[in-house]
Every structure is written in structure tokens, then in C-alpha cells.
Motif scaffolding. Sequence first.
Motif, PDB file in Angstrom:
ATOM      1  N   GLU A  59       0.804  -1.331  -0.068  1.00 52.23           N
ATOM      2  CA  GLU A  59      -0.028  -0.105  -0.031  1.00 52.23           C
ATOM      3  C   GLU A  59       0.927   1.500   0.133  1.00 52.23           C
ATOM      4  OE1 GLU A  59      -2.467  -0.458   3.379  1.00 52.23           O
ATOM      5  OE2 GLU A  59      -4.219  -1.419   2.208  1.00 52.23           O
ATOM      6  N   ARG A  60       1.866   1.347   0.863  1.00 48.63           N
ATOM      7  CA  ARG A  60       2.602   2.391   0.882  1.00 48.63           C
ATOM      8  C   ARG A  60       3.615   2.502  -0.359  1.00 48.63           C
ATOM      9  NH1 ARG A  60      -0.659   2.089   3.630  1.00 48.63           N
ATOM     10  NH2 ARG A  60      -0.787   2.566   5.892  1.00 48.63           N
ATOM     11  N   LEU A 100       2.626   1.585  -3.449  1.00 50.18           N
ATOM     12  CA  LEU A 100       1.642   2.398  -4.321  1.00 50.18           C
ATOM     13  C   LEU A 100       1.445   3.764  -4.236  1.00 50.18           C
ATOM     14  CD1 LEU A 100      -0.056   1.437  -7.060  1.00 50.18           C
ATOM     15  CD2 LEU A 100      -2.019   0.826  -5.164  1.00 50.18           C
ATOM     16  N   SER A 101       1.362   4.109  -2.885  1.00 48.89           N
ATOM     17  CA  SER A 101       1.070   5.583  -2.742  1.00 48.89           C
ATOM     18  C   SER A 101       2.517   6.491  -3.076  1.00 48.89           C
ATOM     19  CB  SER A 101       0.979   5.754  -1.434  1.00 48.89           C
ATOM     20  OG  SER A 101      -0.295   5.258  -0.904  1.00 48.89           O
ATOM     21  N   LEU A 150       2.335   6.700  -6.945  1.00 50.48           N
ATOM     22  CA  LEU A 150       1.328   7.347  -7.450  1.00 50.48           C
ATOM     23  C   LEU A 150       2.001   9.039  -7.508  1.00 50.48           C
ATOM     24  CD1 LEU A 150      -2.028   6.004  -6.263  1.00 50.48           C
ATOM     25  CD2 LEU A 150      -1.397   6.497  -8.738  1.00 50.48           C
ATOM     26  N   ALA A 179      -3.222   1.848 -10.973  1.00 49.18           N
ATOM     27  CA  ALA A 179      -2.679   2.347 -10.140  1.00 49.18           C
ATOM     28  C   ALA A 179      -3.792   2.769  -9.170  1.00 49.18           C
ATOM     29  CB  ALA A 179      -1.516   2.992 -10.115  1.00 49.18           C
ATOM     30  N   LEU A 180      -4.560   3.844  -9.777  1.00 51.80           N
ATOM     31  CA  LEU A 180      -5.524   4.725  -9.110  1.00 51.80           C
ATOM     32  C   LEU A 180      -6.762   3.732  -8.791  1.00 51.80           C
ATOM     33  CD1 LEU A 180      -5.931   7.818 -11.200  1.00 51.80           C
ATOM     34  CD2 LEU A 180      -5.195   7.766  -9.115  1.00 51.80           C
ATOM     35  N   HIS A 189      -5.464   1.591  -5.583  1.00 49.80           N
ATOM     36  CA  HIS A 189      -5.222   2.671  -4.515  1.00 49.80           C
ATOM     37  C   HIS A 189      -6.820   2.833  -3.928  1.00 49.80           C
ATOM     38  CE1 HIS A 189      -3.265   5.625  -2.174  1.00 49.80           C
ATOM     39  NE2 HIS A 189      -4.343   6.606  -2.470  1.00 49.80           N
ATOM     40  N   TRP A 236      -8.193  -0.556  -2.096  1.00 52.70           N
ATOM     41  CA  TRP A 236      -7.421  -0.853  -0.808  1.00 52.70           C
ATOM     42  C   TRP A 236      -7.978  -0.026   0.102  1.00 52.70           C
ATOM     43  CZ3 TRP A 236      -1.875  -1.681  -2.920  1.00 52.70           C
ATOM     44  CH2 TRP A 236      -1.685  -3.094  -3.326  1.00 52.70           C
ATOM     45  N   GLY A 237      -7.937   1.235  -0.077  1.00 53.24           N
ATOM     46  CA  GLY A 237      -8.502   2.274   0.703  1.00 53.24           C
ATOM     47  C   GLY A 237      -9.843   2.228   1.078  1.00 53.24           C
ATOM     48  N   SER A 296     -14.937  -1.373  -8.114  1.00 50.61           N
ATOM     49  CA  SER A 296     -13.360  -1.386  -8.565  1.00 50.61           C
ATOM     50  C   SER A 296     -13.351  -1.939  -9.924  1.00 50.61           C
ATOM     51  CB  SER A 296     -12.493  -2.366  -7.527  1.00 50.61           C
ATOM     52  OG  SER A 296     -12.425  -1.810  -6.389  1.00 50.61           O
TER      53      SER A 296
END
Length: 157
Positions: free
Chosen positions: A67-68, A70-71, A74, A96-97, A100, A103-104, A130
Motif C-alpha cells: 500500500e505504501r 503504491l502511494s 502514485l 494504480a488509481l 489505490h 485498498w482504501g 473497482s
Amino acid sequence: MAAVVRLSSVCRRGVKPLWYQSTLLSRPLVVPHKNQEQPYLLTARIHASQALYGSGSKAASLHWTAERALSVLLLAMGPVAYFNPGPVMDYSLAAALTLHGHWGIGQVLTDYVHGETKIKMANAGLFLLSTVTFAGLCYFNYNDVGICKAIALLWSK
């Protein structure tokens, strides 16, 4: 001027703060029931996050790291998309969006949705959302100007 005192220095002198006493932390709350005269033990149910990616902490750690990563990816994709727009960047941004966001929202559902049936329905809705999001972004990339040029057009006016 206010003085700052460390908790360890206060406790070394034999003084224990009220919130630091172990009896306050371990004593259960006893309340009387409305229809009975005898009190009963009030216990709180704490909902812990369910293990979605295996039972071990290694899987959870890897998911947190992904997760981190990917952030951060981005954040890096923004300038790259501005200076090098194209189909590869458009589809990479779409993937990617979507991931992200998936997961959020999944973390929000894990924290706030309880009950076996509700969790299954919420997860099914999340996967549907999604999938529709990714398909819509891919459709926009294929049939229109793409994500990168669309954002550039928004900034140019």
C-alpha cells in the motif's frame, strides 16, 4: 512558562499518576441491570480487523508495504504523466488509481462493517465498484484523449 515533566521521572519518585494505576486499567465496569437488582458485568466487545491476506503477520506486513509503495508510486507518476503522456502511462494510472481506491475503501469496510453477511455484501459491492472504475478508465483511455491529456486540458483552461 510551563514545565514539561516526563512520566518516568514522576514515577521514580514514588508518585503514580491517576491514569497510570494498574487497578484502574484492569478493573471491570459493574453496572446494575434495569430489570434486576443485582449488577452484572459490562464487557465491551472490541472488533479487531479480520485477517484478509492470511493468518500470519508477514502477509499483513507485506500488504501494508505494498500500500505504501503504491502511494509513493502514485506520487512519482504525476510528474512522469505530465512530461511523458501516452497510452502506457494512461493505463498505468488507471490500474494504480483503481487499486489505490480499492485498498482504501477496503480498509474503511474492514473498520466499519460488521456481521458476516454484511461483510460479504460490502466486499462484493467493492469488487463491483473497482471493476466498473477500472473498465470506465480503460474505456476513457481507449475512446477519448486519455487520463494524462484530460488532466492537461483541465489545467490549460
